[in-house]
Design a protein around this motif. Structure first.
Motif, PDB file in Angstrom:
ATOM      1  N   HIS A   1      15.336   9.502  13.765  1.00 20.36           N
ATOM      2  CA  HIS A   1      15.097   9.212  12.345  1.00 20.36           C
ATOM      3  C   HIS A   1      13.601   9.111  12.073  1.00 20.36           C
ATOM      4  N   VAL A   2      13.170   9.729  10.971  1.00 16.25           N
ATOM      5  CA  VAL A   2      11.744   9.786  10.635  1.00 16.25           C
ATOM      6  C   VAL A   2      11.533   9.365   9.182  1.00 16.25           C
ATOM      7  N   ILE A   3      10.475   8.594   8.953  1.00 15.94           N
ATOM      8  CA  ILE A   3       9.986   8.305   7.598  1.00 15.94           C
ATOM      9  C   ILE A   3       8.586   8.896   7.489  1.00 15.94           C
ATOM     10  N   GLY A   4       8.376   9.762   6.490  1.00 15.94           N
ATOM     11  CA  GLY A   4       7.074  10.386   6.290  1.00 15.94           C
ATOM     12  C   GLY A   4       6.385   9.869   5.043  1.00 15.94           C
ATOM     13  N   LEU A   5       5.063   9.709   5.113  1.00 19.97           N
ATOM     14  CA  LEU A   5       4.254   9.254   3.975  1.00 19.97           C
ATOM     15  C   LEU A   5       3.151  10.278   3.732  1.00 19.97           C
ATOM     16  N   ASN A   6       3.242  11.019   2.635  1.00 14.29           N
ATOM     17  CA  ASN A   6       2.278  12.066   2.301  1.00 14.29           C
ATOM     18  C   ASN A   6       1.128  11.465   1.500  1.00 14.29           C
ATOM     19  N   THR A   7      -0.049  11.376   2.113  1.00 16.82           N
ATOM     20  CA  THR A   7      -1.211  10.790   1.433  1.00 16.82           C
ATOM     21  C   THR A   7      -2.040  11.835   0.689  1.00 16.82           C
ATOM     22  N   ALA A   8      -1.650  13.120   0.782  1.00 16.58           N
ATOM     23  CA  ALA A   8      -2.407  14.178   0.099  1.00 16.58           C
ATOM     24  C   ALA A   8      -2.046  14.282  -1.375  1.00 16.58           C
ATOM     25  N   LEU A   9      -0.886  13.762  -1.774  1.00 16.35           N
ATOM     26  CA  LEU A   9      -0.482  13.806  -3.181  1.00 16.35           C
ATOM     27  C   LEU A   9      -1.450  12.989  -4.026  1.00 16.35           C
ATOM     28  N   ASN A  10      -1.786  13.494  -5.208  1.00 21.57           N
ATOM     29  CA  ASN A  10      -2.724  12.774  -6.071  1.00 21.57           C
ATOM     30  C   ASN A  10      -2.314  12.899  -7.534  1.00 21.57           C
ATOM     31  N   LYS A  11      -2.867  12.037  -8.368  1.00 19.49           N
ATOM     32  CA  LYS A  11      -2.469  11.992  -9.780  1.00 19.49           C
ATOM     33  C   LYS A  11      -3.100  13.099 -10.618  1.00 19.49           C
ATOM     34  N   ASP A  12      -4.067  13.815 -10.054  1.00 21.97           N
ATOM     35  CA  ASP A  12      -4.581  14.988 -10.764  1.00 21.97           C
ATOM     36  C   ASP A  12      -3.504  16.066 -10.833  1.00 21.97           C
ATOM     37  N   THR A  13      -2.740  16.203  -9.765  1.00 24.82           N
ATOM     38  CA  THR A  13      -1.654  17.181  -9.721  1.00 24.82           C
ATOM     39  C   THR A  13      -0.364  16.604 -10.281  1.00 24.82           C
TER      40      THR A  13
ATOM     41  N   PRO B   1       0.468  13.510 -12.536  1.00 20.81           N
ATOM     42  CA  PRO B   1      -0.035  12.392 -13.351  1.00 20.81           C
ATOM     43  C   PRO B   1       0.834  11.137 -13.297  1.00 20.81           C
ATOM     44  N   TYR B   2       2.131  11.293 -13.096  1.00 24.97           N
ATOM     45  CA  TYR B   2       3.040  10.146 -13.092  1.00 24.97           C
ATOM     46  C   TYR B   2       3.442   9.748 -11.670  1.00 24.97           C
ATOM     47  N   LEU B   3       2.614  10.077 -10.730  1.00 22.40           N
ATOM     48  CA  LEU B   3       2.901   9.805  -9.330  1.00 22.40           C
ATOM     49  C   LEU B   3       3.051   8.314  -9.062  1.00 22.40           C
ATOM     50  N   LYS B   4       4.130   7.960  -8.358  1.00 17.26           N
ATOM     51  CA  LYS B   4       4.346   6.592  -7.910  1.00 17.26           C
ATOM     52  C   LYS B   4       4.271   6.556  -6.384  1.00 17.26           C
ATOM     53  N   PHE B   5       4.007   5.379  -5.856  1.00 21.24           N
ATOM     54  CA  PHE B   5       3.863   5.253  -4.403  1.00 21.24           C
ATOM     55  C   PHE B   5       5.124   5.705  -3.683  1.00 21.24           C
ATOM     56  N   ASN B   6       6.286   5.411  -4.232  1.00 19.48           N
ATOM     57  CA  ASN B   6       7.551   5.783  -3.607  1.00 19.48           C
ATOM     58  C   ASN B   6       7.742   7.296  -3.527  1.00 19.48           C
ATOM     59  N   ASP B   7       7.053   8.041  -4.414  1.00 20.89           N
ATOM     60  CA  ASP B   7       7.161   9.500  -4.416  1.00 20.89           C
ATOM     61  C   ASP B   7       6.580  10.121  -3.152  1.00 20.89           C
ATOM     62  N   ARG B   8       5.754   9.397  -2.462  1.00 21.65           N
ATOM     63  CA  ARG B   8       5.094   9.935  -1.269  1.00 21.65           C
ATOM     64  C   ARG B   8       6.023  10.004  -0.055  1.00 21.65           C
ATOM     65  N   PHE B   9       7.188   9.372  -0.126  1.00 20.75           N
ATOM     66  CA  PHE B   9       8.048   9.266   1.042  1.00 20.75           C
ATOM     67  C   PHE B   9       9.049  10.417   1.154  1.00 20.75           C
TER      68      PHE B   9
ATOM     69  N   VAL C   1      17.239  16.403   5.541  1.00 19.53           N
ATOM     70  CA  VAL C   1      15.945  15.986   4.992  1.00 19.53           C
ATOM     71  C   VAL C   1      16.118  15.581   3.529  1.00 19.53           C
ATOM     72  N   HIS C   2      15.505  14.462   3.179  1.00 19.26           N
ATOM     73  CA  HIS C   2      15.504  14.006   1.783  1.00 19.26           C
ATOM     74  C   HIS C   2      14.057  13.783   1.353  1.00 19.26           C
ATOM     75  N   ARG C   3      13.697  14.320   0.177  1.00 22.84           N
ATOM     76  CA  ARG C   3      12.361  14.119  -0.385  1.00 22.84           C
ATOM     77  C   ARG C   3      12.472  13.333  -1.687  1.00 22.84           C
ATOM     78  N   ASN C   4      11.642  12.317  -1.841  1.00 20.33           N
ATOM     79  CA  ASN C   4      11.616  11.591  -3.115  1.00 20.33           C
ATOM     80  C   ASN C   4      10.938  12.418  -4.211  1.00 20.33           C
ATOM     81  N   LEU C   5       9.923  13.210  -3.820  1.00 17.14           N
ATOM     82  CA  LEU C   5       9.235  14.095  -4.763  1.00 17.14           C
ATOM     83  C   LEU C   5       9.408  15.529  -4.264  1.00 17.14           C
ATOM     84  N   TYR C   6       9.881  16.416  -5.124  1.00 13.94           N
ATOM     85  CA  TYR C   6      10.129  17.795  -4.708  1.00 13.94           C
ATOM     86  C   TYR C   6       9.923  18.735  -5.884  1.00 13.94           C
TER      87      TYR C   6
END
Length: 280
Positions: free
Chosen positions: A133-145, A147-155, A180-185
């Motif tokens: 089992h893996v939990i991933g955290l994408n730190t490259a996501l930003n609000k310029d791309t 705008p409504y990005l939430k911290f949970n979207d990174r997982f 695989v499940h993505r919170n943001l896709y």
């Protein structure tokens, strides 16, 4: 439907080879020592996980490197100018449970994982079964791309069942159903939930060298990306295993590798790389 048919053909072919290899060895007595050996010498088959676990209180340092697309030629010096690296540590809590933490540079992703044995191959049971089992955290996501990005979207999350069999001293095979499940896709090119099925194997050609291969079919009909296909060479050298490989996925995080393979083997869009494990 084409993807499913392709996967069934690949699985059937490899399984037939496995049966042939097993029949060749049927006149050789299989000892308890032989079946107790792991199906794979490295913790990964190529980039995907194998059923091998670290031993209790054993530390691994992992360095995984993927160069850029070699088909670009001198434009980026056959991939040398555009590389991706993953650094990680793995610790064996017990002989049957290990945890890991890594960081991959291509998508600036941290991954935490737990790996545990559910069953072990022996004279009374035909396969090794391991959960991953893996939990991933994408730190490259930003609000310029976004705008409504939430911290949970990174997982994002990955669940796998690793089922392997050591057919002989030389040959091992593994089947790997995955989710695989993505919170943001991006709904135009991928699904939020993705199911995959993988097959991988190892064939030992000398005392310290084996050739490995793995292939995953992604049943996401919207996927813009390719099915990951990788070929590798394991070299055992003292306290570590060195893996040389060719793959169509430059991303070497567990989740990114499965869902973001961009290269096309038919067009020569291949990434050369290596995995280095050092045990302490």
């Amino acid at each position: 439907m084409t993807k499913k048919l392709l996967f069934l053909l690949v699985f059937s072919s490899v399984f037939a080879l496995a049966q042939e290899d097993l029949l060749k060895d049927i006149d050789t007595a299989t000892t308890n020592t032989e079946v107790s050996q792991p199906a794979f010498k490295a913790l990964q088959i190529v980039t995907g996980q194998s059923t091998k676990l670290s031993a209790k209180k054993e530390w691994y340092i992992v360095v995984a490197h993927r160069f850029g697309d070699i088909s670009t030629g001198f434009k980026n010096f056959f991939g040398l100018d555009n590389a991706s690296t993953k650094l990680g540590v793995i610790y064996g809590i017990t002989d049957a449970v290990s945890v890991s933490l890594s960081r991959e540079t291509h998508m600036k992703t941290f991954e935490g994982a737990v790996k545990y044995r559910l069953a072990k191959q022996n004279e009374n049971f035909p396969v090794d079964i391991v959960g991953y089992h893996v939990i991933g955290l994408n730190t490259a996501l930003n609000k310029d791309t976004y705008p409504y990005l939430k911290f949970n979207d990174r997982f994002s999350y990955l669940t796998q069942a690793l089922v392997s069999r050591r057919f002989s001293d030389r040959f091992s095979l593994q089947f790997t159903p995955s989710f695989v499940h993505r919170n943001l896709y991006e709904p135009a090119i991928e699904d939020k939930n993705q199911f995959l099925a993988g097959i991988g194997g190892r064939y030992k050609i000398s005392k310290r060298i084996s050739v490995n291969a793995e292939y995953f079919v992604n049943f996401d009909n919207h996927s813009f990306y390719k099915n990951p296909l990788s070929l590798g060479l394991d070299i055992e050298t003292g306290g570590h295993v060195f893996q040389l490989l060719f793959t169509n996925s430059q991303i070497n995080s567990d989740i990114g590798y499965l869902t973001n393979a961009s290269g096309n083997w038919g067009k020569g869009q291949i990434f050369f790389g290596f995995n280095l494990y050092r045990v302490f």
